[in-house]
Write an enzyme that holds these catalytic residues in place. Structure first.
Site, mmCIF file in Angstrom:
data_model
loop_
_atom_site.group_PDB
_atom_site.id
_atom_site.type_symbol
_atom_site.label_atom_id
_atom_site.label_comp_id
_atom_site.label_asym_id
_atom_site.label_seq_id
_atom_site.Cartn_x
_atom_site.Cartn_y
_atom_site.Cartn_z
ATOM 1 C CG HIS A 1 24.409 -12.853 3.166
ATOM 2 N ND1 HIS A 1 24.182 -14.277 3.561
ATOM 3 C CD2 HIS A 1 25.068 -12.690 2.270
ATOM 4 C CE1 HIS A 1 24.924 -14.882 2.792
ATOM 5 N NE2 HIS A 1 25.440 -14.086 1.759
ATOM 6 C CB ALA B 1 17.397 -22.072 3.763
ATOM 7 C CG ASP C 1 22.796 -24.493 7.196
ATOM 8 O OD1 ASP C 1 21.777 -24.200 7.640
ATOM 9 O OD2 ASP C 1 23.177 -24.266 6.067
ATOM 10 C CG MET D 1 23.760 -19.674 4.396
ATOM 11 S SD MET D 1 22.592 -18.135 3.539
ATOM 12 C CE MET D 1 23.352 -18.043 2.002
ATOM 13 C CB ALA E 1 26.003 -16.107 -2.946
ATOM 14 C CG ASP F 1 18.868 -22.384 9.636
ATOM 15 O OD1 ASP F 1 18.211 -21.352 9.626
ATOM 16 O OD2 ASP F 1 19.281 -22.859 8.778
ATOM 17 C CE LYS G 1 18.786 -14.826 3.981
ATOM 18 N NZ LYS G 1 19.511 -15.705 4.387
ATOM 19 N NE ARG H 1 20.417 -17.982 12.749
ATOM 20 C CZ ARG H 1 19.836 -18.649 11.707
ATOM 21 N NH1 ARG H 1 20.402 -18.480 10.382
ATOM 22 N NH2 ARG H 1 18.718 -19.360 12.127
#
Length: 270
Positions: A56, A13, A187, A49, A45, A11, A53, A161
């Site tokens: 999200h 970030a 993460d 994650m 927010a 990944d 986006k 994802r």
């Protein structure tokens, strides 16, 4: 050592760059405020994650607490037009500011360089759209980090994802012989699902990522008790999501890869 593993798929970030994954989370807060004057907390927010986006933003709109505040403020649920407006606000903000959170996580470059010397291929997937990644990839390349392939959330018609498609697209691009010879490092919970759904070994990152939400300075200043408490909390979430292993940061990956090699040699599969 004879390697069975062929590739590691990272990944971005919170895993290889942007300790604490602050670039996307802070921009979500800013995008909601800029687009609609709607207050979103940093913790809120962070909730979805790992998703693309657009997805999200949709997930935030479905969150019960956020949805209730949205309904109270606007007298209606969040709709697709709202999602589009927030997304279109988010993207230029993200492109503009991603450079402020582009530093490699300590140890990431050493690990990648060592893997390359051992013959591993390096893939990457991300919840960022391609427009953002073009900027981030250039900044990472200037730090000598350039994966062999990068698959973005908006690259594939099947989506991102928690489906397996981005990871499997890396398998195709890297010409990997078997998905069980790949390790997915991430993460987030959707990142764990991505790797598992693709049939890969999955390694969760506990302390440098979004669930922990620490800056590098906070991580470095934390005593061992604080680290242990955070490690235990985040590890429980990642393991519950199916992670085969959990490490503090990407710097701890080599010992895990050695263990996976031994398990493969014994005939085990993810």
């Amino acid at each position: 050592m004879q390697h069975t593993l062929e590739a590691v798929i990272f990944d971005w970030a919170g895993t290889t760059v942007d300790f604490g994954s602050f670039a996307p989370t802070q921009i979500f807060v800013d995008a909601f405020q800029t687009a609609y004057g709607f207050a979103l907390s940093l913790d809120e927010a962070r909730g979805p994650m790992g998703l693309g986006k657009w997805q999200h933003i949709e997930a935030l709109g479905r969150d019960p607490a956020i949805a209730a505040r949205w309904q109270a403020q606007f007298g209606r649920p969040m709709g697709q037009a709202d999602v589009r407006h927030i997304y279109e606000t988010f993207i230029p903000l993200q492109v503009e500011r991603v450079g402020a959170h582009s530093a490699l996580i300590p140890g990431a470059l050493d690990v990648v360089q060592s893997l390359r010397q051992q013959g591993f291929k390096i893939g990457s997937t991300t919840g960022y759209p391609r427009q953002v990644m073009e900027r981030l990839m250039a900044l990472a390349s200037a730090q000598d980090y350039t994966p062999d392939c990068t698959v973005c959330a908006d690259d594939l018609p099947a989506g991102a994802r928690p489906g397996p498609w981005m990871a499997l697209h890396c398998v195709q691009q890297l010409r990997i012989g078997a998905v069980s010879h790949c390790v997915k490092v991430d993460d987030t919970l959707p990142g764990m699902a991505e790797g598992l759904n693709a049939g890969m070994w999955t390694v969760g990152v506990a302390l440098s990522g979004s669930p922990a939400g620490w800056t590098l300075a906070q991580y470095q200043a934390a005593d061992e008790a604080s680290r242990a408490n955070m490690r235990n909390r985040v590890s429980a979430e990642l393991l519950a999501a199916g992670a085969h292993y959990v490490i503090d940061t990407v710097a701890d990956l080599p010992v895990v890869l050695q263990d996976i090699e031994q398990r493969l040699a014994q005939g085990q599969r993810p």
